[in-house]
Design an enzyme around this catalytic site. Structure first.
Site, PDB file in Angstrom:
ATOM      1  N   TYR A  33       0.839  -1.205   0.000  1.00 45.26           N
ATOM      2  CA  TYR A  33       0.000   0.000   0.000  1.00 45.26           C
ATOM      3  C   TYR A  33       0.874   1.255   0.000  1.00 45.26           C
ATOM      4  CZ  TYR A  33      -3.433   3.431   1.654  1.00 45.26           C
ATOM      5  OH  TYR A  33      -4.235   4.535   1.785  1.00 45.26           O
ATOM      6  N   LYS A  83       1.239   4.408  -2.795  1.00 41.67           N
ATOM      7  CA  LYS A  83       1.003   5.828  -2.508  1.00 41.67           C
ATOM      8  C   LYS A  83       2.260   6.667  -2.803  1.00 41.67           C
ATOM      9  CE  LYS A  83      -3.338   5.478  -1.455  1.00 41.67           C
ATOM     10  NZ  LYS A  83      -4.376   6.106  -2.294  1.00 41.67           N
TER      11      LYS A  83
END
Ligand code: NAI
Ligand code: BUO
Length: 257
Positions: free
Chosen positions: A152, A156
């Site tokens: 994750y 980002k």
């Protein structure tokens, strides 16, 4: 004439809060989500509240869906002014257990989705010959890499990088590209993260992972969708016209840059 904003992943969570705030700012709203049932119910809520809005179902990781989303918005409202690449997914895993499917899926939604949404919006802004704003969902995880959230966090960081590149390439076309970086908001995303994280630690119960993150917030509370929407509202407004290529943290004080 009212401006028009698309918010992806806006059937619930932060996206819905952002769409609501932009409607209060005077935008016509294009709601969008992969979850058709939730999307229909959110559209009804917006319509009942008198918001000039439509809903388009789609998957941000599919390039054609993103171009169709822009087309539907322009067919309905005649123009596009703001595109919020909000939709995103989480994945929790120790580094040694990251597998190919979860890597591909998370990058496909969070990164490919942002690229395709930006392309679709920018091509429309250029066709219109008007100013345009692309606003991407980054995260504190786009500035800091978290244990158990490696994949994750990497997505980002990639969103932040594409925010920089797109802002440089599109500035000459009068397009601003910025990102908002929330901290810890108690949406369904954090319910899932918390549930997955505690599975890996014998001494943790449900709610503990979330609490640990919230305990680290200087301002002493978790984030509400309205906190995020305040920043997105500014980035969508003329007041932010001299800002581009920034990934701005709104986290109540967790990550200091
Ligand atoms: N909740 C938090 O604490 C934080 C969230 N963020 C980011 O903010 C954004 C919104 O997060 P939340 O509202 O918390 O998440 P959420 O999981 O509550 O809502 C995300 C929405 O996106 C939709 N969606 C998922 N995959 C999709 C796809 N392929 N195509 C279209 N729609 C899709 C879901 O159906 C859902 O309605 C995400 O990009 C997330 O990474 C960033 C930092 C912190
Ligand atoms: C969910 C998220 O974006 C975090 C932990 O920063």
């Amino acid at each position: 004439m009212s401006k028009v904003a698309i918010v992806t992943g806006s059937a619930g969570g932060l996206g819905k809060g952002i769409a609501k705030r932009l409607s209060e700012d005077g935008f016509k709203i294009v709601l969008h989500d992969i979850n058709k049932k939730m999307l229909d119910s959110t559209l009804k809520e917006f319509k009942d509240a008198g918001v000039d809005s439509i809903a388009v179902a789609g998957d941000v990781s599919k390039r054609d869906d993103q171009f169709n989303l822009v087309k539907e918005a322009v067919d309905a409202f005649g123009q596009l002014d703001v595109f919020v690449n909000n939709a995103g997914i989480d994945v929790v895993s120790p580094f040694l257990e990251i597998d190919e499917n979860e890597l591909n899926k998370t990058f496909s939604v969070n990164v490919n989705g942002t690229v395709f949404g930006t392309q679709a919006a920018a091509k429309q802004f250029i066709k219109q010959g008007t100013k345009g704003k692309v606003i991407n969902a980054c995260s504190i995880a786009g500035h800091e890499s978290y244990e158990m959230l490696g994949t994750y966090s990497a997505t980002k960081h990639a969103v932040r990088s594409f925010t920089h590149t797109a802002s440089k390439e599109l500035a000459a076309d009068n397009i601003r590209v910025n990102a908002y970086c929330p901290g810890v908001a108690g949406t369904s995303m954090w319910d899932r993260i918390d549930e997955e994280m505690v599975k890996y630690y014998d001494n943790m119960e449900r709610g503990d992972a979330y609490k640990q993150f919230v305990d680290g917030i200087s301002l002493g509370r978790s984030q509400e969708p309205e906190d995020v929407a305040n920043l997105v509202s500014f980035l969508a407004s003329d007041d932010s016209d001299y800002i581009t290529g920034q990934a701005i943290i709104t986290d109540g004080g967790i990550v200091y840059r």
